[in-house]
Design a protein around this motif. Structure first.
Motif, PDB file in Angstrom:
ATOM      1  N   ILE A   1      -2.429  -1.103  -9.176  1.00  0.00           N
ATOM      2  CA  ILE A   1      -3.624  -0.637  -9.135  1.00  0.00           C
ATOM      3  C   ILE A   1      -3.629   0.745  -8.543  1.00  0.00           C
ATOM      4  CG2 ILE A   1      -6.143  -0.948  -8.440  1.00  0.00           C
ATOM      5  CD1 ILE A   1      -5.192  -4.057  -8.255  1.00  0.00           C
ATOM      6  N   ALA A   2      -4.341   1.895  -9.478  1.00  0.00           N
ATOM      7  CA  ALA A   2      -4.203   3.173  -9.057  1.00  0.00           C
ATOM      8  C   ALA A   2      -5.651   3.452  -8.419  1.00  0.00           C
ATOM      9  CB  ALA A   2      -3.865   4.094 -10.326  1.00  0.00           C
ATOM     10  N   LYS A   3      -5.809   3.113  -7.150  1.00  0.00           N
ATOM     11  CA  LYS A   3      -6.944   3.163  -6.519  1.00  0.00           C
ATOM     12  C   LYS A   3      -6.668   3.246  -4.859  1.00  0.00           C
ATOM     13  CE  LYS A   3     -10.015   0.820  -9.422  1.00  0.00           C
ATOM     14  NZ  LYS A   3     -11.410  -0.325  -9.574  1.00  0.00           N
TER      15      LYS A   3
ATOM     16  N   THR B   1       2.203   3.916   3.228  1.00  0.00           N
ATOM     17  CA  THR B   1       1.286   5.091   2.808  1.00  0.00           C
ATOM     18  C   THR B   1       1.794   6.329   2.880  1.00  0.00           C
ATOM     19  OG1 THR B   1      -0.083   5.119   4.873  1.00  0.00           O
ATOM     20  CG2 THR B   1      -0.755   3.598   3.079  1.00  0.00           C
ATOM     21  N   GLY B   2       2.652   6.500   3.778  1.00  0.00           N
ATOM     22  CA  GLY B   2       2.996   8.046   4.278  1.00  0.00           C
ATOM     23  C   GLY B   2       1.836   8.329   5.210  1.00  0.00           C
TER      24      GLY B   2
ATOM     25  N   SER C   1      -2.040   2.301  -5.095  1.00  0.00           N
ATOM     26  CA  SER C   1      -1.591   3.653  -4.779  1.00  0.00           C
ATOM     27  C   SER C   1      -2.912   4.468  -5.210  1.00  0.00           C
ATOM     28  CB  SER C   1      -0.429   3.967  -5.466  1.00  0.00           C
ATOM     29  OG  SER C   1      -0.250   5.482  -5.185  1.00  0.00           O
ATOM     30  N   ALA C   2      -3.146   5.457  -4.236  1.00  0.00           N
ATOM     31  CA  ALA C   2      -4.137   6.404  -4.566  1.00  0.00           C
ATOM     32  C   ALA C   2      -3.787   7.300  -5.926  1.00  0.00           C
ATOM     33  CB  ALA C   2      -4.494   7.352  -3.277  1.00  0.00           C
TER      34      ALA C   2
ATOM     35  N   MET D   1       0.831  -1.169  -0.080  1.00  0.00           N
ATOM     36  CA  MET D   1       0.112   0.016  -0.052  1.00  0.00           C
ATOM     37  C   MET D   1       1.089   1.230  -0.054  1.00  0.00           C
ATOM     38  SD  MET D   1      -3.300  -0.520   2.764  1.00  0.00           S
ATOM     39  CE  MET D   1      -3.646   1.176   2.680  1.00  0.00           C
ATOM     40  N   GLY D   2       0.681   2.074  -1.116  1.00  0.00           N
ATOM     41  CA  GLY D   2       1.503   3.230  -1.370  1.00  0.00           C
ATOM     42  C   GLY D   2       2.726   2.968  -2.133  1.00  0.00           C
ATOM     43  N   ALA D   3       3.048   4.217  -2.817  1.00  0.00           N
ATOM     44  CA  ALA D   3       4.026   4.027  -4.039  1.00  0.00           C
ATOM     45  C   ALA D   3       4.938   5.260  -4.045  1.00  0.00           C
ATOM     46  CB  ALA D   3       3.351   3.766  -5.446  1.00  0.00           C
TER      47      ALA D   3
END
Length: 424
Positions: free
Chosen positions: A74-76, A105-106, A34-35, A7-9
């Motif tokens: 996955i960009a979500k 995620t930061g 990642s969002a 989770m997180g990039a």
């Protein structure tokens, strides 16, 4: 076959994906969620905010980089984590199952902590994301037509003070280049108990050196600053004494402001029972593993690290690049060992190492270990730091483009500082 989800990039997530892929057989799946669909080199955001970099120079599209390495993307945004079912729910309702989850995620930038703050409907800016840095630069270009007072600093519960100092001096350098510095009074407002505390209880001579730099650059400062609210053109600050009593109330005028916000854990992570502390940061053991869920690991700003010392205005401990790099490597080694039926034994090195750019000079500090008393307690300044920060940016971006797993800090930064031998 195991499915590892990251989770997180960012500075933790992308290296974790590359190193995990290089360390595991191909039958194991790795997916990054990642969002946003781009990697951003966060340390360069202060340069973006004054126009020394543009977005293209400090961001990279994630999907093609990971695809070349056989890593899914996955960009979500993740909206929920079910640790009992080992399952994520993504934005739009998509379900994703995992065997191991790595949270990188930061932080959540919690502007709501101080009413009226933040770039989205508030009156202060941030350099924590490339989008926020671009928003500052847009207002900065207008500001230069009619300059006035500037406020820079960090709110209560901020936990990374280096960028605030960096930005104050970078803005100063840019204004001097434009021959406009004499038109812009700058006030540095920080929740630190003293200048140069840095969330670390000071490092070497950081207090006197940074005070000297602020004086030399004609900047005033307020420490032990509890920013209570922000209105258009005005920062309201309660300054406390060392016992926590009110020392002075300030109404600091500004025409442009950059205040680092308080940090919390992102909502989906913070909502998981027993995973996090009250601020939403992941509680981990010495192996970077969740204390409640044995197949969840975490690295970076989103992990819970206790403050070095109690301060009258809350401050957090920073998680610097070297610390994050060693956290990521520890996670990779431990998951690889566990999949091979071996006990997890690898621990991160929680040392603080930072290169802070001041526009045309800079400061480097090393705290080994982060919590005093220390084996190394070192703080130096010079133009070489400015040049080293530029070189570091270029090297890290190249590493992300190439999918390299080379340990940057160990191989380059520490050697440049001449302290590798002190750590062995």
């Amino acid at each position: 076959m195991a499915h590892i989800i990251i989770m997180g990039a960012g500075i933790g997530g992308m290296p974790a994906a590359y190193e995990m892929r290089a360390s595991l057989p191909k039958e194991h799946r790795i997916t990054v969620v990642s969002a946003v669909d781009y990697f951003q080199f966060t340390p360069s955001n202060p340069w973006v905010a004054v126009g020394w970099r543009d977005r293209e120079a400090v961001t990279l599209p994630i999907a093609p980089l990971l695809e070349k390495k056989g890593i899914g993307f996955i960009a979500k945004a993740v909206t929920a984590i079910d640790p009992q079912a080992n399952r994520l729910t993504l934005e739009g309702g998509e379900i994703l199952d995992y065997d191991y989850l790595i949270i990188t995620t930061g932080p959540k930038l919690f502007f709501d902590e101080v009413p009226g703050s933040g770039p989205h409907g508030g009156h202060t800016h941030s350099v924590c994301t490339v989008n926020h840095a671009e928003m500052f630069f847009k207002d900065y270009e207008t500001f230069l037509q009619n300059p006035g007072p500037v406020v820079i600093g960090a709110m209560p519960f901020a936990s990374c003070f280096g960028p605030a100092y960096e930005f104050a001096f970078i803005l100063d350098a840019d204004l001097r280049k434009r021959k406009m510095r004499h038109k812009v009074p700058i006030t540095f407002v920080t929740s630190e108990p003293y200048i140069g505390h840095l969330g670390l209880g000071g490092v070497g001579d950081s207090k006197s050196m940074l005070e000297s730099e602020l004086r030399a650059h004609d900047m005033k400062w307020i420490t032990n600053a509890k920013t209570t609210k922000v209105e258009a053109g005005k920062l309201f600050v309660t300054q406390l004494d060392d016992l926590g009593n009110v020392f002075k109330e300030h109404e600091v005028p500004f025409q442009l402001s950059m205040m680092l916000p308080s940090f919390k854990g992102v909502d989906a992570v913070a909502a998981v029972p027993n995973l996090c502390n009250p601020r939403g940061f992941v509680l981990i053991d010495e192996f970077q593993r969740s204390k409640a869920y044995r197949n969840i690991f975490s690295a970076g700003v989103c992990v819970a690290i206790p403050p070095v010392e109690v301060t009258v205005v809350p401050t957090g401990a920073p998680k610097t690049g070297y610390m994050i790099e060693t956290m990521v490597s520890a996670i990779v080694h431990n998951i690889v060992d566990e999949l091979a039926g071996q006990p997890v034994v690898t621990k991160a090195t929680w040392n603080a190492i930072c290169l802070a750019d001041f526009g045309d000079t800079g400061a480097a500090f090393v705290a080994l270990p982060q919590i005093p008393p220390r084996n190394v307690n070192w703080f130096k300044k010079g133009k070489w730091v400015h040049l080293a920060k530029i070189a570091f940016e270029k090297y890290f971006m190249r590493k992300m483009k190439n999918g390299s797993t080379e340990p940057i800090y160990e191989k380059y930064v520490l050697k440049a500082l001449g302290i590798v031998r002190l750590m062995r």
